[in-house]
Design a protein around this motif. Structure first.
Motif, PDB file in Angstrom:
ATOM      1  N   SER A  40       0.838  -1.231   0.000  1.00  9.36           N
ATOM      2  CA  SER A  40       0.000   0.000   0.000  1.00  9.36           C
ATOM      3  C   SER A  40       0.859   1.262   0.000  1.00  9.36           C
ATOM      4  CB  SER A  40      -0.929   0.052   1.223  1.00  9.36           C
ATOM      5  OG  SER A  40      -1.278  -1.189   1.701  1.00  9.36           O
ATOM      6  N   THR A  41       1.844   1.321  -0.901  1.00 11.86           N
ATOM      7  CA  THR A  41       2.707   2.503  -0.958  1.00 11.86           C
ATOM      8  C   THR A  41       1.970   3.631  -1.682  1.00 11.86           C
ATOM      9  OG1 THR A  41       4.619   1.045  -1.020  1.00 11.86           O
ATOM     10  CG2 THR A  41       4.995   3.332  -1.654  1.00 11.86           C
ATOM     11  N   THR A  42       1.778   4.763  -1.004  1.00  6.50           N
ATOM     12  CA  THR A  42       1.094   5.916  -1.609  1.00  6.50           C
ATOM     13  C   THR A  42       1.930   7.162  -1.374  1.00  6.50           C
ATOM     14  OG1 THR A  42      -0.096   6.302   0.448  1.00  6.50           O
ATOM     15  CG2 THR A  42      -1.227   4.978  -1.212  1.00  6.50           C
ATOM     16  N   GLU A  88       1.663  11.761  -1.267  1.00  5.14           N
ATOM     17  CA  GLU A  88       0.835  12.968  -1.375  1.00  5.14           C
ATOM     18  C   GLU A  88       1.738  14.192  -1.331  1.00  5.14           C
ATOM     19  OE1 GLU A  88      -1.674  13.684   2.035  1.00  5.14           O
ATOM     20  OE2 GLU A  88      -0.437  12.389   3.289  1.00  5.14           O
ATOM     21  N   SER A 116       4.217   4.022   3.370  1.00  4.93           N
ATOM     22  CA  SER A 116       4.290   2.621   2.960  1.00  4.93           C
ATOM     23  C   SER A 116       4.202   1.718   4.183  1.00  4.93           C
ATOM     24  CB  SER A 116       5.606   2.371   2.220  1.00  4.93           C
ATOM     25  OG  SER A 116       5.665   1.041   1.750  1.00  4.93           O
TER      26      SER A 116
END
Length: 599
Positions: free
Chosen positions: A429-431, A433, A444
């Motif tokens: 779930s690496t995001t 912003e 992450s």
């Protein structure tokens, strides 16, 4: 109490906490010019060499405000590195306010945000300070925007200063006395004091550093520690300036030291509450949390005679560093030692260095590992942090490993490299912003075991030093774990066994074998170094034997003579191989642990 202010300095690593503390001390006349040195509150050699704060340090300063009113300021300088957040937490419990420093060129970083949330947890008044405004790369307006967007604080209340040049120091002091509230607490109430640190004095025993929340404390008083329920008589109380300054009493709101004839280090729990034995308080002070170790490693003395000294040294260090945990351990290769729990890899390194320097010990460490939850086929659940205690694979149903949520702050141009690093370390779930123009926060979920070795160093390398990293433990998730054993000449070296994810097992085993082959000296026979999972060999390196030139005495003649001598030598080597045992030098153990598997 109106003229007391208790505050601490919090920030990301290397944003100028210790330098600002130096200037505040100089401005308040806390040190004479001839005694001054940089990082004056950092008392350890390691802190000076590395330029980092490891221990929280306290000092009481006298300051006269612009309106002529005198104040007593209790300043606590805290560490910035993620591994020492336990020190920061204890310091925050003793204060009413905090100076949150932000670097004018680097802006808000991961640890800045983490420390802000810690301070808000204890309901402290936050004064933002923008430091290093004298730098050519300083961008004060951009940093104000970040303070507003990322921290939710009023950017126009931020105090501008340059600790190095001494600019704006008076403004910082004025902000402390006007914006941080005075302590609250009743002088007449039963005594309640929080022990937030302790030091060991060879002549006086344990010196307790505490914050008096209610009541008063003076020499001759009988006190009770609420956690351990032990009674002592106070010998001396006083304030902490650069040296201990004896005083008549410590009243509610004060921060100072107490000497009460505490001889044994084990009698004290940092975070305990002191009360009066004759008139005890109804309940201890709330909010103290035990530190939870995340990295485990065994420490062994190189000379087995030093075992007792190591036990005493760990006891003394535990007093100064409440987050260290240890218990007895033994290894067939290295003898008796201690299994220790640390808050991170830097913490492990610092503890090792302090034991070696302050107590003159030579030590060996086993490979660091984390705590796994193993569920057996019969339904019982055990926690394993030591490869030696790993159960038989046939009896295991499944294994869970700890995961962390990592917050990585980076300039935009390094996004690709950081995403690749997270993928390589089994990140999920690496995001990302945008925090401000050109600045990103990558989030992450990573296995804790994957950040142990060299994650922070790799991050700093690929982001050219601009990346900052902070993490929180989240939960345990199912994993495919195997135990990799290292065999030297067919013998298992238990100190080198490690628990690894199956995908990484061969890579890690090969790394260990190659490192050992480089550092173990050659013998008169060939040595095989192998990595194995159970009975399967997955990696191998060979140390070739010394070879004496037995054919040197043959001058010419038939080739069969030379061959005969070589065959004879080969037979002798075979016999030798059967009985040869290999001594593994200390450097070999260290070489394996020093470098991570992704050099």
């Amino acid at each position: 109490m109106e003229d007391i202010r208790n505050f601490c300095i919090i920030a990301h690593i290397d944003h100028g906490k210790s330098t600002l503390a130096d200037r505040l001390i100089q401005r308040c006349g806390g040190v004479e010019a001839r005694d001054f040195r940089d990082q004056i509150l950092d008392s350890m050699d390691i802190e000076r060499e590395r330029g980092i704060t490891i221990k929280s340090n306290t000092i009481t300063l006298n300051y006269t405000a612009r309106d002529g009113k005198p104040y007593r300021l209790n300043l606590i300088d805290t560490p910035g590195h993620v591994d020492f957040s336990h020190e920061v937490r204890r310091s925050l419990m003793s204060c009413e306010g905090a100076l949150l420093i932000v670097d004018a060129s680097q802006g808000v970083e991961a640890q800045t945000v983490a420390n802000l949330y810690l301070a808000l947890e204890y309901d402290l008044e936050i004064v933002p300070v923008i430091n290093k405004i004298d730098l050519p790369s300083a961008e004060v307006e951009r940093v104000r925007e970040e303070i507003d967007a990322d921290l939710g604080l009023d950017p126009f209340e931020a105090v501008l200063c340059s600790a190095k040049q001494g600019i704006g120091i008076d403004d910082v002091l004025e902000a402390v006395v006007t914006r941080i509230p005075p302590p609250v607490g009743e002088r007449e109430a039963p005594l309640r004091a929080l022990i937030f640190d302790a030091q060991y004095d060879v002549y006086r025993g344990v010196v307790l550093i505490c914050r008096i929340k209610e009541g008063t404390m003076r020499a001759g008083q009988k006190i009770l520690l609420m956690h351990t329920e032990k009674e002592y008589e106070v010998e001396e109380v006083g304030l902490l300036q650069l040296k201990r300054v004896k005083s008549e009493e410590l009243e509610a709101g004060a921060v100072g030291y107490v000497i009460a004839g505490v001889k044994a280090v084990s009698e004290i729990n940092v975070g305990d509450t002191i009360t009066e034995a004759a008139r005890p308080a109804a309940e201890p002070l709330p909010g103290y949390k035990e530190a939870k170790p995340v990295v485990f490693s065994s420490i062994y003395p190189i000379a087995s005679d030093d075992y007792e000294d190591l036990a005493k040294a760990l006891d003394k260090l535990k007093l100064n560093d409440a987050s260290l945990t240890f218990q007895k351990d033994s290894s067939s290769a290295l003898g008796f030692g201690f299994r220790c729990g640390f808050l991170g890899l830097l913490h492990l390194e610092i503890v090792q260095e302090r034991l070696e320097r302050e107590h003159d010990l030579s030590l060996l460490l086993s490979a660091p590992s984390v705590q796994y939850e193993v569920v057996l086929t019969d339904g019982t659940e055990i926690t394993v942090d030591n490869p030696a205690l790993f159960p038989d694979p046939g009896s295991i149903n499944f294994i869970r490993e700890p995961y962390i949520k990592a917050s990585i702050m980076i300039p935009e141009r390094y996004l690709g490299a950081v995403m690749e690093l997270c993928r390589e370390r089994r990140g999920e779930s690496t995001t990302f912003e945008y925090l401000a123009v050109g600045r990103l926060q990558v989030t992450s979920e990573l296995p804790l075991a994957e950040i142990l070795f060299d994650f922070y160093d790799r991050l700093k390398t690929i982001t050219q030093g601009y990346g900052s990293f902070d993490y929180d433990l989240t939960d345990y998730r199912q994993t495919d774990l195997v135990k990799v054993d290292i065999l030297v000449n067919g013998d298992k070296v238990d100190a080198l066994s490690q628990l690894v994810h199956r995908e990484k097992a061969r890579h890690r085993a090969l790394h260990y074998c190659e490192r050992l082959a480089e550092t173990i000296p050659r013998q008169n026979f060939k040595i095989a170094i192998q990595g194995a999972i159970g009975g399967n060999i997955i990696a191998r390196a060979t140390i070739n034997a010394f070879r004496k030139d037995v054919t040197a005495k043959c001058y010419g003649g038939d080739i069969s003579r030379k061959r005969k001598l070589l065959e004879k030598q080969k037979e002798g080597k075979k016999r030798m191989k059967m009985v040869g045992s290999v001594e593994i030098p200390q450097e070999a153990f260290l070489a394996v642990l020093k470098a991570g598997p992704n050099e």
